[in-house]
Design a protein around this motif. Structure first.
Motif, mmCIF file in Angstrom:
data_model
loop_
_atom_site.group_PDB
_atom_site.id
_atom_site.type_symbol
_atom_site.label_atom_id
_atom_site.label_comp_id
_atom_site.label_asym_id
_atom_site.label_seq_id
_atom_site.Cartn_x
_atom_site.Cartn_y
_atom_site.Cartn_z
ATOM 1 N N GLU A 2 6.257 14.140 -9.057
ATOM 2 C CA GLU A 2 6.161 14.449 -7.635
ATOM 3 C C GLU A 2 6.816 15.802 -7.337
ATOM 4 O OE1 GLU A 2 7.014 12.501 -3.242
ATOM 5 O OE2 GLU A 2 7.823 11.498 -5.016
ATOM 6 N N SER A 15 2.622 11.475 0.025
ATOM 7 C CA SER A 15 2.483 10.159 0.644
ATOM 8 C C SER A 15 1.919 9.125 -0.321
ATOM 9 C CB SER A 15 1.652 10.244 1.924
ATOM 10 O OG SER A 15 0.360 10.735 1.686
ATOM 11 N N CYS A 16 1.274 9.574 -1.395
ATOM 12 C CA CYS A 16 0.755 8.631 -2.396
ATOM 13 C C CYS A 16 1.870 8.021 -3.243
ATOM 14 C CB CYS A 16 -0.286 9.299 -3.296
ATOM 15 S SG CYS A 16 0.370 10.560 -4.419
ATOM 16 N N GLN A 17 3.056 8.592 -3.161
ATOM 17 C CA GLN A 17 4.173 8.109 -3.965
ATOM 18 C C GLN A 17 5.165 7.268 -3.168
ATOM 19 O OE1 GLN A 17 4.206 8.741 -7.508
ATOM 20 N NE2 GLN A 17 2.143 9.053 -6.678
ATOM 21 N N ILE A 18 4.820 6.962 -1.928
ATOM 22 C CA ILE A 18 5.690 6.139 -1.082
ATOM 23 C C ILE A 18 4.998 4.808 -0.833
ATOM 24 C CG2 ILE A 18 6.824 5.937 1.158
ATOM 25 C CD1 ILE A 18 6.898 9.030 1.194
ATOM 26 N N THR A 19 5.572 3.767 -1.375
ATOM 27 C CA THR A 19 5.028 2.424 -1.203
ATOM 28 C C THR A 19 5.614 1.795 0.046
ATOM 29 O OG1 THR A 19 4.800 2.190 -3.601
ATOM 30 C CG2 THR A 19 4.755 0.160 -2.298
ATOM 31 N N ARG A 63 -2.728 5.714 1.344
ATOM 32 C CA ARG A 63 -3.810 4.745 1.575
ATOM 33 C C ARG A 63 -3.855 4.323 3.045
ATOM 34 N NH1 ARG A 63 -6.265 3.182 -3.065
ATOM 35 N NH2 ARG A 63 -5.046 3.283 -4.973
ATOM 36 N N GLY A 114 -4.579 9.514 -5.183
ATOM 37 C CA GLY A 114 -3.281 8.848 -5.180
ATOM 38 C C GLY A 114 -2.568 8.775 -6.508
ATOM 39 N N ASP A 158 0.852 -1.191 0.000
ATOM 40 C CA ASP A 158 0.000 0.000 0.000
ATOM 41 C C ASP A 158 0.886 1.239 0.000
ATOM 42 O OD1 ASP A 158 -2.535 -1.061 -0.058
ATOM 43 O OD2 ASP A 158 -2.990 -0.668 2.044
ATOM 44 N N THR A 159 0.277 2.381 -0.249
ATOM 45 C CA THR A 159 1.014 3.633 -0.120
ATOM 46 C C THR A 159 0.776 4.210 1.268
ATOM 47 O OG1 THR A 159 -0.811 4.971 -0.944
ATOM 48 C CG2 THR A 159 0.783 4.153 -2.590
ATOM 49 N N ARG A 176 7.434 14.994 0.786
ATOM 50 C CA ARG A 176 7.048 13.951 -0.173
ATOM 51 C C ARG A 176 5.537 13.931 -0.283
ATOM 52 N NH1 ARG A 176 10.923 10.005 -1.638
ATOM 53 N NH2 ARG A 176 9.312 9.596 -3.188
ATOM 54 N N CYS A 228 -1.683 15.279 -0.070
ATOM 55 C CA CYS A 228 -1.192 14.201 0.787
ATOM 56 C C CYS A 228 0.265 14.464 1.170
ATOM 57 C CB CYS A 228 -1.367 12.840 0.117
ATOM 58 S SG CYS A 228 -0.308 12.580 -1.321
#
Length: 107
Positions: free
Chosen positions: A69, A86-90, A27, A43, A23-24, A84, A50
């Motif tokens: 980003e 947060s939708c781009q951090i898995t 999420r 996202g 998930d990101t 950052r 985010c």
């Protein structure tokens, strides 16, 4: 077993949550009721609602920001070197214990 992530709100209150690998962060925040992550675009890195600040020791563990980003972060309120989306951090097992700070407000 999930990954522990701590979201620190603008008042300095820490909210520890369990994130699901794959998930990101966005999420995770939305699913677990973290206030301050609006996630208006759902996202896809098309907004900056985010935006989070990554604690410096963790920043080097993340993938670098993409050009998309970077462009969206220009729209964020008070971005810094540790900002950052947060939708781009898995979430991965390597991020267990991650701490992120939420801005006082999103755009």
């Amino acid at each position: 077993m999930g990954v522990r992530v701590t979201f620190v709100d603008a008042a300095g209150v820490a909210h520890e949550r369990e994130a699901v690998v794959g998930d990101t962060l966005m999420r995770t925040a939305v699913r677990t009721g973290i206030r301050g992550i609006l996630a208006e675009c759902g996202g896809i890195a098309a907004c900056a609602t985010c935006h989070v600040h990554i604690e410096p020791p963790w920043a080097q563990r993340l993938e670098p920001r993409s050009e998309t980003e970077e462009a969206m972060l220009e729209l964020a309120l008070e971005p810094d070197d540790f900002s950052r989306l947060s939708c781009q951090i898995t979430v991965s097992p390597a991020l267990d214990g991650l701490t992120v700070r939420l801005p006082a407000e999103q755009i």
